[in-house]
Design a protein around this motif. Structure first.
Motif, PDB file in Angstrom:
ATOM      1  N   GLY A  19      32.452  66.501  21.022  1.00 16.44           N
ATOM      2  CA  GLY A  19      32.938  68.302  21.120  1.00 16.44           C
ATOM      3  C   GLY A  19      34.158  67.985  21.564  1.00 16.44           C
ATOM      4  N   ASP A  20      34.731  67.269  21.447  1.00  9.59           N
ATOM      5  CA  ASP A  20      36.048  67.269  23.125  1.00  9.59           C
ATOM      6  C   ASP A  20      37.635  67.497  21.473  1.00  9.59           C
ATOM      7  N   GLU A  21      37.765  66.738  20.452  1.00  6.86           N
ATOM      8  CA  GLU A  21      38.133  66.410  19.589  1.00  6.86           C
ATOM      9  C   GLU A  21      39.821  67.829  19.329  1.00  6.86           C
ATOM     10  N   SER A  22      39.394  69.047  20.026  1.00 10.82           N
ATOM     11  CA  SER A  22      40.620  69.448  19.736  1.00 10.82           C
ATOM     12  C   SER A  22      40.769  70.050  21.188  1.00 10.82           C
TER      13      SER A  22
ATOM     14  N   MET B  55      34.765  74.819  24.766  1.00 10.40           N
ATOM     15  CA  MET B  55      34.660  73.588  24.024  1.00 10.40           C
ATOM     16  C   MET B  55      34.537  73.793  22.484  1.00 10.40           C
ATOM     17  N   ALA B  56      34.566  75.037  22.184  1.00  7.97           N
ATOM     18  CA  ALA B  56      34.843  75.609  20.576  1.00  7.97           C
ATOM     19  C   ALA B  56      35.885  75.133  20.339  1.00  7.97           C
ATOM     20  N   VAL B  57      35.657  74.489  18.706  1.00  9.77           N
ATOM     21  CA  VAL B  57      36.491  73.631  18.009  1.00  9.77           C
ATOM     22  C   VAL B  57      37.704  74.646  17.535  1.00  9.77           C
ATOM     23  N   ASP B  60      41.696  78.122  18.413  1.00 11.59           N
ATOM     24  CA  ASP B  60      43.472  77.703  18.498  1.00 11.59           C
ATOM     25  C   ASP B  60      43.638  78.966  17.481  1.00 11.59           C
ATOM     26  N   ARG B  98      47.483  74.503  24.447  1.00  9.89           N
ATOM     27  CA  ARG B  98      46.349  73.973  23.701  1.00  9.89           C
ATOM     28  C   ARG B  98      46.989  72.198  23.777  1.00  9.89           C
TER      29      ARG B  98
END
Lengths: 235, 202
Positions: A19-22, B55-57, B60, B98
């Motif tokens: 879960g670290d793709e971003s 850690m959320a996607v 941004d 980021r």
């Protein structure tokens, strides 16, 4: 190269799993652990060896590649057939072959070659190189003709798979196991979040399944019946 | 919500309840902006304190992109860096920054710290990495392992800026919504939310 994937492909898979793709917070860590795991697979699980052509220098020596774990054999191709030289073990280096504390291949007397009467090679692990001698009887005298085959020397060696000079391509069949192993390593260290013990155990089981699947792919048919079944498709 | 409109609304809300024509006693937009930035900071801190949010996607949309030109150190030419025009929000592991990617490029620089880099230099991973960055004060130091990377002249830095670094026309997303921000703001300036019906309380 359709059956190979890049290292970045595997890094992306691991980052997606944890879960670290971003954020790409653990990108460098994932990459290094993948390299470690890939080296371990190559060194201890895989039975693949590499074959390279090397050129001898004026001392009839050549460097061992940096990605080699173990030099299996040295030889040349004669009429399309690989002809391996004989390896002399390190204990064959005698005190009289040393000059100023350094192994000097020129002082190796022909007494050894009298018994061999052919090509042989000797590994010099301290300096990361090997020596080649190729004795032939020309007009009644033993002559070292290694210089004549200096550009035809073939080496076979077990590799770490890590050639530091350029890009790395990883065989596709190892992908599942490598990703599972590195993800498991992340989870054991509670990165990025801690999971339950049951989830950890199921990941370990899944990793073992991938490992045995990879080992099954490496298996070559050995007995007569296995070869027959492999040829005629009766598996 | 648009930043300028938010400040206008807050000023209207406060002036409505202060009930004075004296311009010296009226609220100043700069003051409101400062108080709103405090609210915004505390909200972001609360939001990112949860590691699941960190850690959320998809958060941004709090970020802005800046195109910066790479500078070269005058005494040590190997040192390349960009000077940030807006400071990022302070988050664990410098996640306020980021991403850093070359202008028009499709890969992003690897995130690291100055201390980790000392370790990475001795590992194989340093050879398989293209470029790394770490934050050093108001600079982002760029570390290349391949010579072709030195051709990069500009990078796009995506970071989570502070409230002050948004333009009045920028859209700002508050983690808990605009109404929460207004509520916090009014409590900060000492006004409890009322309507015009019970104005006679004063």
């Amino acid at each position: 190269m359709s059956n190979f994937v890049t290292l970045e492909n595997l890094v992306s898979s691991v980052l997606l799993e944890i879960g670290d793709e971003s954020n790409k917070r653990y990108q460098t860590k994932a990459r290094q652990w993948l390299l470690d795991e890939y080296r371990r697979v190559n060194t201890h699980l895989s039975d693949v060896y590499l074959e390279r052509k090397v050129s001898l220098d004026v001392n009839n020596a050549a460097d061992i590649p940096e990605d080699s774990v173990k030099l299996i054999t040295v030889g040349i191709y004669r009429d399309g057939v690989f002809d391996p030289f004989v390896k002399l073990p390190d204990m064959e280096i005698r005190p009289e072959d040393m000059s100023d504390g350094i192994f000097n291949p020129e002082t190796v007397t022909a007494s050894v070659a009298n018994e061999m009467k052919g090509g042989y090679w000797k590994e010099d692990r301290e300096h990361g190189r090997f020596f080649v001698k190729n004795y032939q009887t020309i007009q009644g005298t033993l002559t070292d003709t290694a210089a004549n085959i200096a550009d035809r020397i073939i080496i076979r060696y077990r590799t770490t798979g890590l050639n530091l000079g350029g890009d790395i391509f990883i065989p596709y069949e190892t992908k599942d196991y490598l990703v599972a192993a590195v993800t498991y390593k992340f989870t054991c260290k509670a990165i990025p979040v801690r999971v339950t013990n049951a989830a950890l155990q199921s990941m370990a089981v899944q990793m073992d399944i991938y490992k045995s699947e990879y080992a099954a792919l490496l298996y070559e048919p050995g007995s007569f019946y296995e070869v027959r079944d492999a040829v005629f498709g009766r598996i | 919500m648009i930043k300028g409109a938010l400040i206008e609304a807050a000023k209207f809300e406060i002036d409505k309840q202060s009930g004075t024509q004296d311009s010296l006693k009226q609220s100043h937009p700069k003051d409101i902006e400062y108080q709103l930035s405090l609210a915004y900071s505390s909200m972001l801190k609360q939001y990112f304190a949860d590691p699941r949010n960190l850690m959320a996607v998809d958060f941004d949309f709090y970020a802005k992109k800046y195109t910066l030109t790479i500078s070269q150190d005058s005494t040590i030419p190997a040192l390349r860096y960009v000077t940030l025009t807006a400071l990022p929000f302070e988050l664990p592991d410098n996640l306020g920054v980021r991403s850093v990617r070359p202008l028009g490029g499709y890969f992003s620089f690897d995130r690291t710290t100055e201390e980790s880099l000392e370790t990475y230099r001795n590992l194989e991973v340093f050879s398989f990495t293209d470029a790394l960055f770490y934050k050093d004060g108001s600079k982002l130091m760029l570390v290349y392992t391949k010579d072709k990377m030195k051709l990069i002249s500009q990078v796009v830095v995506k970071l989570i800026p502070h409230f002050e670094d948004f333009l009045p026309t920028d859209n700002i997303e508050f983690p808990m919504g605009d109404a929460e921000a207004m509520k916090i703001l009014l409590q900060l300036v000492g006004i409890r939310p009322t309507d015009s019906v019970n104005d006679d309380v004063k």
